[in-house]
Design a protein around this motif. Structure first.
Motif, PDB file in Angstrom:
ATOM      1  N   THR A   1      88.227 128.242 -14.759  1.00 34.95           N
ATOM      2  CA  THR A   1      89.233 127.862 -14.303  1.00 34.95           C
ATOM      3  C   THR A   1      90.518 128.664 -14.537  1.00 34.95           C
ATOM      4  O   THR A   1      91.332 128.695 -13.658  1.00 34.95           O
ATOM      5  CB  THR A   1      89.584 126.369 -15.105  1.00 34.95           C
ATOM      6  OG1 THR A   1      88.322 125.529 -14.533  1.00 34.95           O
ATOM      7  CG2 THR A   1      90.657 125.767 -14.786  1.00 34.95           C
ATOM      8  N   CYS A   2      90.592 129.500 -15.694  1.00 39.88           N
ATOM      9  CA  CYS A   2      91.459 130.056 -16.157  1.00 39.88           C
ATOM     10  C   CYS A   2      91.472 131.422 -15.546  1.00 39.88           C
ATOM     11  O   CYS A   2      92.280 132.415 -15.892  1.00 39.88           O
ATOM     12  CB  CYS A   2      91.727 130.198 -17.552  1.00 39.88           C
ATOM     13  SG  CYS A   2      92.347 128.733 -18.151  1.00 39.88           S
ATOM     14  N   ASP A   3      90.512 131.924 -14.686  1.00 38.75           N
ATOM     15  CA  ASP A   3      90.331 133.357 -14.231  1.00 38.75           C
ATOM     16  C   ASP A   3      90.099 134.242 -15.191  1.00 38.75           C
ATOM     17  O   ASP A   3      90.370 135.460 -15.077  1.00 38.75           O
ATOM     18  CB  ASP A   3      91.299 133.522 -12.982  1.00 38.75           C
ATOM     19  CG  ASP A   3      90.745 135.027 -12.422  1.00 38.75           C
ATOM     20  OD1 ASP A   3      89.821 135.180 -11.918  1.00 38.75           O
ATOM     21  OD2 ASP A   3      91.893 135.865 -12.117  1.00 38.75           O
ATOM     22  N   ILE A   4      89.487 133.772 -16.344  1.00 33.04           N
ATOM     23  CA  ILE A   4      88.932 134.815 -17.526  1.00 33.04           C
ATOM     24  C   ILE A   4      87.766 135.581 -17.110  1.00 33.04           C
ATOM     25  O   ILE A   4      86.641 134.911 -16.944  1.00 33.04           O
ATOM     26  CB  ILE A   4      88.939 133.996 -18.758  1.00 33.04           C
ATOM     27  CG1 ILE A   4      90.349 133.546 -19.151  1.00 33.04           C
ATOM     28  CG2 ILE A   4      88.420 134.948 -19.974  1.00 33.04           C
ATOM     29  CD1 ILE A   4      90.258 132.436 -20.215  1.00 33.04           C
ATOM     30  N   ARG A   5      87.926 136.852 -16.803  1.00 28.11           N
ATOM     31  CA  ARG A   5      86.823 137.653 -16.324  1.00 28.11           C
ATOM     32  C   ARG A   5      86.206 138.627 -17.580  1.00 28.11           C
ATOM     33  O   ARG A   5      85.412 139.122 -17.569  1.00 28.11           O
ATOM     34  CB  ARG A   5      87.149 138.467 -15.346  1.00 28.11           C
ATOM     35  CG  ARG A   5      87.801 137.796 -14.121  1.00 28.11           C
ATOM     36  CD  ARG A   5      88.044 138.824 -13.089  1.00 28.11           C
ATOM     37  NE  ARG A   5      89.025 138.382 -12.207  1.00 28.11           N
ATOM     38  CZ  ARG A   5      89.588 139.166 -11.273  1.00 28.11           C
ATOM     39  NH1 ARG A   5      89.506 140.257 -10.744  1.00 28.11           N
ATOM     40  NH2 ARG A   5      90.589 138.395 -10.382  1.00 28.11           N
ATOM     41  N   THR A   6      87.057 138.690 -18.762  1.00 26.28           N
ATOM     42  CA  THR A   6      86.626 139.365 -19.832  1.00 26.28           C
ATOM     43  C   THR A   6      87.061 138.560 -21.295  1.00 26.28           C
ATOM     44  O   THR A   6      88.170 138.088 -21.352  1.00 26.28           O
ATOM     45  CB  THR A   6      87.396 140.600 -19.903  1.00 26.28           C
ATOM     46  OG1 THR A   6      87.289 141.349 -18.580  1.00 26.28           O
ATOM     47  CG2 THR A   6      87.094 141.491 -20.961  1.00 26.28           C
ATOM     48  N   VAL A   7      86.016 138.393 -22.114  1.00 25.60           N
ATOM     49  CA  VAL A   7      86.231 138.175 -23.482  1.00 25.60           C
ATOM     50  C   VAL A   7      86.056 139.140 -24.324  1.00 25.60           C
ATOM     51  O   VAL A   7      85.180 140.123 -24.504  1.00 25.60           O
ATOM     52  CB  VAL A   7      84.857 137.040 -23.931  1.00 25.60           C
ATOM     53  CG1 VAL A   7      85.113 136.631 -25.014  1.00 25.60           C
ATOM     54  CG2 VAL A   7      85.207 135.707 -22.829  1.00 25.60           C
ATOM     55  N   VAL A   8      87.045 139.011 -25.440  1.00 27.47           N
ATOM     56  CA  VAL A   8      87.106 140.094 -26.404  1.00 27.47           C
ATOM     57  C   VAL A   8      86.912 139.626 -27.742  1.00 27.47           C
ATOM     58  O   VAL A   8      87.568 138.655 -28.024  1.00 27.47           O
ATOM     59  CB  VAL A   8      88.462 140.899 -26.380  1.00 27.47           C
ATOM     60  CG1 VAL A   8      88.554 142.046 -27.449  1.00 27.47           C
ATOM     61  CG2 VAL A   8      88.807 141.844 -25.124  1.00 27.47           C
TER      62      VAL A   8
END
Length: 250
Positions: A45-52
């Motif tokens: 939903t938040c267009d988060i494509r990368t998690v650190v």
């Protein structure tokens, strides 16, 4: 389960929309107990494509982000160990919120490779999520450095950091469930040699003064985030890419 302590720092640190684009940088605690369909939906939903993931390898489990990775979301490990010998000694003597701020400086200085990896990831296309265990200390200092890089005023950065206090009861409940033996009373932790330490009171809080001191020390010792990050190995092209992605043109 949706992520705890999840938010877009732009909402509080730049409500007028003058410095940082919303929907670019997010922060949270680790998933409790692990990422599931609801977590993946929240990321998408938040267009988060990368998690650190800023947690040390001793804190992680392969299942934590398995569902996100299966959905095509990149998970970048940028481990920051909060219990090295030098940091352990600082924990032993920590009493005040200002001490916590000084600890954050040492934490950032002790992990240049992790700092660089996190900033590199933040410059990738799409939104990025930074997290550690609680989403307070390691996440807080990395978020602060990125916001400082975008010239967000210090008092706004501090306010975003302090907002974590609202989520601490839920965070501690999740950590106690996951690490029942070590954290069930929220008072014990071990260092890199397995020695048991008492957790200082400021580390169980999100005091505004701690972040204020951190920003002040980074400014006086290193000249601010723009000068400090290159000493960690962050390339000029990466700083430029993050600014181009996240900054609102003057």
């Amino acid at each position: 389960m949706s992520l705890v302590n999840f938010r877009d720092p732009a909402v509080l640190s730049d409500p007028e929309g003058r410095r940082i684009r919303p929907g670019v940088l997010y922060r949270s605690a680790q998933p409790f107990p692990a990422a599931d369909e609801a977590t993946v939906a929240q990321l998408r939903t938040c267009d988060i494509r990368t998690v650190v993931d800023l947690r040390d390898t001793r804190e992680t489990d392969p299942a934590d982000w398995a569902a996100a990775e299966a959905a095509g979301i990149a998970v970048i490990a940028a481990p920051v160990n909060p219990a090295t010998d030098g940091l352990t000694e600082r924990l032993r003597t920590m009493v005040t919120a200002a001490d916590l701020g000084d600890y954050y400086v040492l934490l950032a200085e002790s992990a240049p490779a992790a700092v660089a990896a996190a900033v590199e990831a933040a410059a990738r296309p799409g939104a990025v999520l930074l997290h550690c265990a609680a989403g307070k200390d390691r996440t807080g200092l990395l978020t602060a450095l990125l916001l400082d890089l975008l010239d967000v005023p210090a008092d706004r950065i501090v306010a975003d950091y302090a907002r974590t206090a609202e989520a601490l009861p839920q965070i501690f409940a999740g950590l106690a469930e996951r690490h029942r033996t070590a954290l069930n009373d929220r008072t014990r932790v071990t260092d890199s040699q397995g020695r048991e330490l008492s957790i200082p009171a400021p580390l169980l809080q999100a005091p505004a003064e701690a972040m204020s001191v951190f920003l002040d020390r980074v400014r006086t010792r290193h000249g601010g985030a723009a000068a400090f990050l290159p000493t960690c190995g962050v390339r000029a092209e990466t700083l430029g890419a993050f600014r181009a992605k996240a900054a609102i043109p003057a």
